[in-house]
Design a protein around this motif. Structure first.
Motif, short mmCIF file in Angstrom:
data_model
loop_
_atom_site.label_atom_id
_atom_site.label_comp_id
_atom_site.label_asym_id
_atom_site.label_seq_id
_atom_site.Cartn_x
_atom_site.Cartn_y
_atom_site.Cartn_z
N ASP A 138 -1.81 13.08 19.17
CA ASP A 138 -1.22 13.74 17.98
C ASP A 138 -0.08 12.88 17.43
OD1 ASP A 138 -2.81 15.93 18.25
OD2 ASP A 138 -1.26 17.23 19.13
N VAL A 139 0.73 12.36 18.36
CA VAL A 139 1.91 11.59 17.93
C VAL A 139 1.51 10.19 17.48
CG1 VAL A 139 4.11 10.60 18.71
CG2 VAL A 139 3.43 12.88 19.46
N THR A 140 0.61 9.55 18.22
CA THR A 140 0.26 8.17 17.85
C THR A 140 -0.44 8.14 16.49
OG1 THR A 140 -1.78 8.24 19.13
CG2 THR A 140 0.15 7.34 20.23
N LYS A 141 -1.16 9.22 16.18
CA LYS A 141 -1.81 9.27 14.86
C LYS A 141 -0.75 9.37 13.77
CE LYS A 141 -6.17 11.25 16.28
NZ LYS A 141 -6.56 12.55 16.87
N LYS A 142 0.23 10.23 14.02
CA LYS A 142 1.30 10.43 13.04
C LYS A 142 2.10 9.14 12.83
CE LYS A 142 3.58 14.75 12.13
NZ LYS A 142 4.29 15.89 12.65
#
Ligand code: UTP
Length: 413
Positions: A138-142
């Motif tokens: 979720d974070v790496t995509k953001k």
């Protein structure tokens, strides 16, 4: 295991080491062993850290414990946009790394193999490791940037952890960003601190607690990656919280913006007796007190505003500044002795699996690192959104409660 002659300590060296700790009985059956077994035992004696056996028990409780203020959910919400943007910038610049502590034995859950390979799904497979990697994704995509993920295992679960994650193709996380390292093992003893043998050629050992993670990162060469990649912050977290937010940009940004060198996610306790470590001050500095150190009086103590004074429980999710970690690396962490059921061979050489605790395992804990930092930001999160620990088979903090919380948060099981 194929050992080279020159790599193994001699019998005399082993005797000398053991004598220093009053543990010569470890060699009782040495003459009965095959050459391979002898080598394995000598190798284990060489590798095992017997130092905890001669250390005193944790005396941290002697300093005065007082309450600490936390940054509450409401405080954080006011600045969340700014915090998130600062955190995302730090991630985009490669300044954040993640450390998954997965060396524990998970005895309470009683599953065979590492906890992370537990399938918590109902209508489909959904493994604990998969939940964590999904949360990290979720974070790496953001941030549009992968984060280095360091995974600590122990002798007891290393091979099965690595082979499972490889077989599952790291649940879509790129392999080159995943790094494994092993923690040290400590001997398990009877109540007189005499080491148990689990067979005639093997000392009974257990992982030495989650406090040794940074030293193990150094010993395994992981710190070179941290330093070469310019990682300035490590988000260190437990394997068993399936709602764990990893490298949460708001958390990272809040710690950076407010000038802290460490941060700890905290939740409001479900009740005064909940078995979680509690953030406090000890001798004036931010610290964490284990639930069993809190007296009844402290559990029930209230602030003038009517709230419980020791109400912010830790969830084993810390953000730690790498420079500070290096500075405190040599500091001794207090020793925790935990009563445990330890399988062993008795005087007659028979293997016994005790049904009641029969001795100690020796651990150091990451929570004791916090008071070595110049400061620590207690960062409150909403427990229903970020805290679903899988500790027990049934009841509190169990597979069932974690499933309910996952469903509440929209995860399909
Ligand atoms: P726990 O204190 O819940 O211990 O670990 P555990 O071994 O997993 O479970 P029990 O107590 O035997 O039931 C909290 C976190 O610290 C890690 C665990 O893997 C978990 O993520 N840990 C614990 C280690 O990495 N190494 C250890 O030696 C102990």
């Amino acid at each position: 295991m194929q050992l080279k002659e020159e790599d193994i300590m001699t019998l005399d060296e082993a005797k000398q080491k053991l004598q220093g700790y009053d543990q010569l009985h470890v060699l009782k059956y040495f003459n009965e062993l095959t050459d391979t077994e002898k080598d394995e035992l000598l190798n284990q004696i060489e590798e095992t850290d017997f130092e905890p056996l001669s250390k005193k028990k944790n005396d941290a409780a002697k300093r005065e414990i007082t309450p600490i203020d936390a940054y509450t959910v409401e405080d954080i919400a006011k600045n969340a946009i700014e915090y998130e943007s600062i955190g995302l910038d730090a991630i985009k610049e490669g300044k954040a790394g993640a450390v998954l502590l997965a060396g524990g034995m998970g005895t309470r859950l009683g599953c065979d193999g590492p906890k992370g390979i537990y399938n918590i799904g109902l209508t489909k497979e959904l493994y604990i490791f998969e939940c964590l990697i999904n949360n990290l994704l979720d974070v790496t995509k953001k941030a549009d940037r992968y984060i280095h993920l360091f995974i600590m295992t122990s002798d007891k679960n290393h091979e099965s952890t690595v082979s499972f994650l490889k077989e599952k193709d790291f649940f879509g996380y790129p392999e080159k960003f995943v790094h494994f390292f092993k923690q040290e093992m400590a001997p398990a003893t009877d109540y007189e601190r005499h080491v148990y043998m689990e067979s005639k050629c093997r000392i009974a050992t257990s992982p030495n607690g989650n406090g040794g993670w940074f030293i193990s990162m150094r010993k395994s060469g992981m710190l070179d990656i941290v330093e070469n990649e310019g990682i300035e912050w490590l988000n260190t977290f437990a394997v068993d919280n399936v709602l764990q937010r990893i490298c949460d940009p708001v958390f990272i940004g809040a710690v950076i913006k407010n000038g802290f060198s460490s941060g700890s996610k905290v939740i409001r306790k479900a009740d005064p007796s909940e078995k979680v470590g509690v953030m406090c001050r000890r001798g004036g500095v931010p610290s964490i007190v284990e639930y069993y150190e809190l007296t009844d009086e402290m559990k029930d103590a209230k602030l003038p505003n009517g709230e419980y004074a020791y109400n912010f429980g830790v969830i084993l999710n810390y953000l730690l500044n790498v420079k500070e970690l290096i500075r405190i690396e040599g500091n001794n962490l207090p020793l925790h002795m935990v009563e445990k059921k330890i399988p062993y061979i008795n005087e007659a050489g028979e293997f016994i699996e005790p049904s009641e605790p029969n001795g100690y395992k020796f651990e150091s804990l990451i929570l004791d690192m916090i008071e070595m930092f110049p400061d620590c930001m207690p960062f409150e999160v909403v427990r229903e959104k970020e805290f679903a620990p899988v500790k027990n088979k049934t009841g509190v903090d169990s597979v069932d409660t974690a499933r309910q919380l996952l469903i509440k948060n929209g995860v399909v099981l």
